[in-house]
Design a protein around this motif. Sequence first.
Motif, PDB file in Angstrom:
ATOM      1  N   GLN A  35       0.755  -1.169  -0.117  1.00 15.66           N
ATOM      2  CA  GLN A  35      -0.112   0.061  -0.039  1.00 15.66           C
ATOM      3  C   GLN A  35       0.915   1.345   0.021  1.00 15.66           C
ATOM      4  OE1 GLN A  35      -3.437   0.140  -0.104  1.00 15.66           O
ATOM      5  NE2 GLN A  35      -3.401  -1.616  -0.704  1.00 15.66           N
ATOM      6  N   LYS A  37       3.889   1.542  -1.223  1.00 12.98           N
ATOM      7  CA  LYS A  37       4.724   1.319  -2.101  1.00 12.98           C
ATOM      8  C   LYS A  37       6.141   1.959  -1.561  1.00 12.98           C
ATOM      9  CE  LYS A  37       1.777   0.965  -5.863  1.00 12.98           C
ATOM     10  NZ  LYS A  37       0.420   0.907  -5.722  1.00 12.98           N
ATOM     11  N   ASP A  38       6.797   2.861  -2.650  1.00 11.22           N
ATOM     12  CA  ASP A  38       8.170   3.317  -2.487  1.00 11.22           C
ATOM     13  C   ASP A  38       8.637   3.608  -1.108  1.00 11.22           C
ATOM     14  OD1 ASP A  38       8.915   2.945  -5.171  1.00 11.22           O
ATOM     15  OD2 ASP A  38       7.410   4.728  -5.504  1.00 11.22           O
ATOM     16  N   VAL A  40      10.877   5.586   1.350  1.00  7.87           N
ATOM     17  CA  VAL A  40      12.171   5.939   1.259  1.00  7.87           C
ATOM     18  C   VAL A  40      12.878   6.745   2.406  1.00  7.87           C
ATOM     19  CG1 VAL A  40      11.913   6.681  -0.873  1.00  7.87           C
ATOM     20  CG2 VAL A  40      10.797   8.331   0.563  1.00  7.87           C
ATOM     21  N   PHE A  41      11.955   6.215   3.746  1.00 11.06           N
ATOM     22  CA  PHE A  41      12.517   6.888   5.036  1.00 11.06           C
ATOM     23  C   PHE A  41      11.893   6.019   6.021  1.00 11.06           C
ATOM     24  CE2 PHE A  41      12.235   9.605   8.755  1.00 11.06           C
ATOM     25  CZ  PHE A  41      13.836   9.903   8.747  1.00 11.06           C
ATOM     26  N   GLU A  43      11.995   6.227  10.609  1.00 17.68           N
ATOM     27  CA  GLU A  43      12.276   6.765  11.780  1.00 17.68           C
ATOM     28  C   GLU A  43      12.045   5.670  12.933  1.00 17.68           C
ATOM     29  OE1 GLU A  43      11.586  10.989  12.773  1.00 17.68           O
ATOM     30  OE2 GLU A  43      10.413  10.066  14.175  1.00 17.68           O
ATOM     31  N   VAL A  59       7.941   5.820  12.221  1.00 24.98           N
ATOM     32  CA  VAL A  59       7.346   6.426  11.252  1.00 24.98           C
ATOM     33  C   VAL A  59       7.938   5.957   9.929  1.00 24.98           C
ATOM     34  CG1 VAL A  59       7.205   8.751   9.942  1.00 24.98           C
ATOM     35  CG2 VAL A  59       6.950   8.536  12.712  1.00 24.98           C
ATOM     36  N   GLU A  61       8.101   6.793   5.670  1.00 20.71           N
ATOM     37  CA  GLU A  61       7.699   7.704   4.788  1.00 20.71           C
ATOM     38  C   GLU A  61       7.742   7.147   3.054  1.00 20.71           C
ATOM     39  OE1 GLU A  61       8.394  11.593   5.307  1.00 20.71           O
ATOM     40  OE2 GLU A  61       9.063  11.641   7.431  1.00 20.71           O
ATOM     41  N   SER A  62       6.715   7.384   2.477  1.00 20.56           N
ATOM     42  CA  SER A  62       6.877   7.030   1.112  1.00 20.56           C
ATOM     43  C   SER A  62       7.146   8.368   0.266  1.00 20.56           C
ATOM     44  CB  SER A  62       5.413   6.496   0.684  1.00 20.56           C
ATOM     45  OG  SER A  62       4.428   7.538   0.631  1.00 20.56           O
ATOM     46  N   VAL A  63       7.220   8.209  -0.816  1.00 20.02           N
ATOM     47  CA  VAL A  63       7.694   9.550  -1.525  1.00 20.02           C
ATOM     48  C   VAL A  63       6.677  10.649  -1.429  1.00 20.02           C
ATOM     49  CG1 VAL A  63       7.983  10.720  -3.785  1.00 20.02           C
ATOM     50  CG2 VAL A  63       8.865   8.255  -3.566  1.00 20.02           C
ATOM     51  N   LYS A  64       5.265  10.250  -1.109  1.00 19.82           N
ATOM     52  CA  LYS A  64       4.289  10.992  -0.944  1.00 19.82           C
ATOM     53  C   LYS A  64       3.943  11.557   0.598  1.00 19.82           C
ATOM     54  CE  LYS A  64       1.612  13.104  -3.302  1.00 19.82           C
ATOM     55  NZ  LYS A  64       2.090  14.416  -3.967  1.00 19.82           N
ATOM     56  N   ALA A  65       4.044  10.612   1.364  1.00 23.63           N
ATOM     57  CA  ALA A  65       3.570  11.119   2.948  1.00 23.63           C
ATOM     58  C   ALA A  65       4.226  10.213   3.832  1.00 23.63           C
ATOM     59  CB  ALA A  65       2.135  10.832   2.884  1.00 23.63           C
ATOM     60  N   ALA A  66       4.101  10.721   5.082  1.00 24.20           N
ATOM     61  CA  ALA A  66       4.572  10.004   6.338  1.00 24.20           C
ATOM     62  C   ALA A  66       3.378   9.025   6.836  1.00 24.20           C
ATOM     63  CB  ALA A  66       5.283  11.098   7.479  1.00 24.20           C
ATOM     64  N   GLN A  85      17.282   2.085   8.294  1.00 22.12           N
ATOM     65  CA  GLN A  85      17.223   3.582   8.267  1.00 22.12           C
ATOM     66  C   GLN A  85      18.315   3.820   6.813  1.00 22.12           C
ATOM     67  OE1 GLN A  85      18.371   3.844  12.260  1.00 22.12           O
ATOM     68  NE2 GLN A  85      16.641   5.215  12.406  1.00 22.12           N
ATOM     69  N   GLU A  86      19.411   2.657   6.942  1.00 19.55           N
ATOM     70  CA  GLU A  86      20.275   3.181   5.631  1.00 19.55           C
ATOM     71  C   GLU A  86      19.583   2.767   4.423  1.00 19.55           C
ATOM     72  OE1 GLU A  86      23.304   4.435   5.877  1.00 19.55           O
ATOM     73  OE2 GLU A  86      23.101   4.579   8.146  1.00 19.55           O
TER      74      GLU A  86
ATOM     75  N   ILE B  33       8.677   6.258  -7.844  1.00 17.59           N
ATOM     76  CA  ILE B  33      10.013   6.565  -8.199  1.00 17.59           C
ATOM     77  C   ILE B  33      10.384   5.952  -9.584  1.00 17.59           C
ATOM     78  CG2 ILE B  33      12.734   5.737  -7.606  1.00 17.59           C
ATOM     79  CD1 ILE B  33      11.702   5.714  -4.766  1.00 17.59           C
ATOM     80  N   ARG B 292      19.273  13.177   8.234  1.00 23.70           N
ATOM     81  CA  ARG B 292      18.130  12.157   7.648  1.00 23.70           C
ATOM     82  C   ARG B 292      16.871  12.601   7.943  1.00 23.70           C
ATOM     83  NH1 ARG B 292      20.758   6.580   7.700  1.00 23.70           N
ATOM     84  NH2 ARG B 292      20.398   6.998   9.627  1.00 23.70           N
ATOM     85  N   ILE B 294      12.790  13.763   5.764  1.00 20.48           N
ATOM     86  CA  ILE B 294      12.052  14.144   4.622  1.00 20.48           C
ATOM     87  C   ILE B 294      11.182  15.471   5.046  1.00 20.48           C
ATOM     88  CG2 ILE B 294      10.403  13.755   2.737  1.00 20.48           C
ATOM     89  CD1 ILE B 294      11.140  10.891   3.088  1.00 20.48           C
ATOM     90  N   ARG B 296       8.439  18.357   4.476  1.00 16.99           N
ATOM     91  CA  ARG B 296       7.311  18.510   3.958  1.00 16.99           C
ATOM     92  C   ARG B 296       6.536  19.889   3.993  1.00 16.99           C
ATOM     93  NH1 ARG B 296       6.602  13.417   1.365  1.00 16.99           N
ATOM     94  NH2 ARG B 296       7.389  11.579   2.851  1.00 16.99           N
TER      95      ARG B 296
END
Lengths: 129, 364
Positions: A35, A37-38, A40-41, A43, A59, A61-66, A85-86, B33, B292, B294, B296
């Motif tokens: 759900q 998808k990508d 990217v972060f 926490e 937390v 985060e995808s590209v769009k939201a946290a 995290q890496e 991506i 680190r 993101i 917003r």
Amino acid sequence: MNIPSELLYTKTHEWVKKINSKEVIVGITDFAQQQLKDIVFVELPSVGKELKMGKPCAVVESVKAAYDIYSPLSGKVVKVNHEIQEKPQLVNEDPYGDGWFLQIEIANLNEFNSLLSPSQYRVITESEH
Amino acid sequence: MKKTPLYDAHLKLNAKMVSFHDYVMPLQYDSIISEHHCVRKNAGIFDISHMGRIELFGDKALPFIQQIITNDAVRLVDNQALYTLICNEQGGIIDDILVYRRHENQFMLVVNCSNTEKDLLWLRKQAIDYQPLKIRDLTDRVSLIALQGPQSVNMLEVAFKSKFDYIKRFYFDDYVWNGIRITISRTGYTGEDGFELFVDAKHAVKLWNLLIEKNKQDGLRPIGLGARDTLRLEACLLLYGNDMDETITPLETTIDWTVKFDKGNFIGRDALLRQKIKGVDRKLVGFEMIDRGIPRHGYTVLKGNETIGRVASGSFSPSTKKNIGLCLIKSQYAKMGEELQIQIRDKNYNARVVKTPFYKREFR
């Protein structure tokens, strides 16, 4: 949808794996990563932090939201997976393996009763799909 | 909720649909991506029919446009397009738009989806002194499809078996395909070479399918709003509502170049001139995260303990693999290399002011 039979689940899409009588490993499910998808972060809480069942503990985060990840059980964080995290994409690639989030020393064994079985969890994913 | 004529086509392509202002639009078909990289390396096709299209027709169309916009439309020749802002009397940004000159008495505006109604009201109110002037909303009648990426010119040529490289950046021309008129404009919102195609809404599906069918074996893919946002941010193309609104003036942003004080009067000129002489108190700048995290839209920007502004846009940047953003901050901190802190979920993370754009394509 991969829902391993040896794990327990929450309705907020976390999984729980019992590794001994007082410790569990926690991650997010295959359904959740699909759900999101990508990813990217990520926490993570610090080791030693006391968690409460059902409260935010991490937390992603995808590209769009946290999005918050909720602690499936109360207890103390004894280990976190620094690798995600890496390389946050590990959560997408291997949600039940290398993409695990944290290890918790559980405070209250009774809380296990509120977790979902694989078949109960499957029903939830089917209704949300 | 409004649907574009391509709604069913998006569902067939397994798009994840989201509401975007009044419309239901594709957020992503696959991964944001990979869609992003597809546009940077090859080409992608976008449904942008949600954007507003307004036609202006009348003998005083040119002086009317000159009064409305901050940029200089007198420099335009027929079949040329111009990026500009519309400001209010206080210099606040009402919208950022593209002006297309068909003839001296006929122009087309492409405006933000969220602002179409507001812009129409504003234009009609200002038009009183420029009669007879016809202002028509073509949004529902004309669809808009973008083809973006380094391979877009080749893909357009394959689809139509015709040459289009003669259309230079910020120019457009009409092309007739099987009796259907398509206006092909070499413009876009991705930082890549690319085209935007205007076609009668009745023929939108046919055109969409043609472009995909003829080019999918060469890697053309549909791209959703998710990648559209990361692509535009890397290229430092501003987004109305995030990076601009009516409380922000052009001089406070990165697109102060769209204000041409020497062209004569226009709405907002006096206020902007006063601000130019006095200097701006705050400025929109690009930054990248050192720590680190993101950034917003809406996050607080600090310098030590002092709040100095807020994040306008922020995201993970697939091309640079960094976390980047634009922030509107007190002018004294808006200099290259300045270290700032971004507050993310009650914790402060270090960031640094950097030059924009974050990504620049290689020119052929």
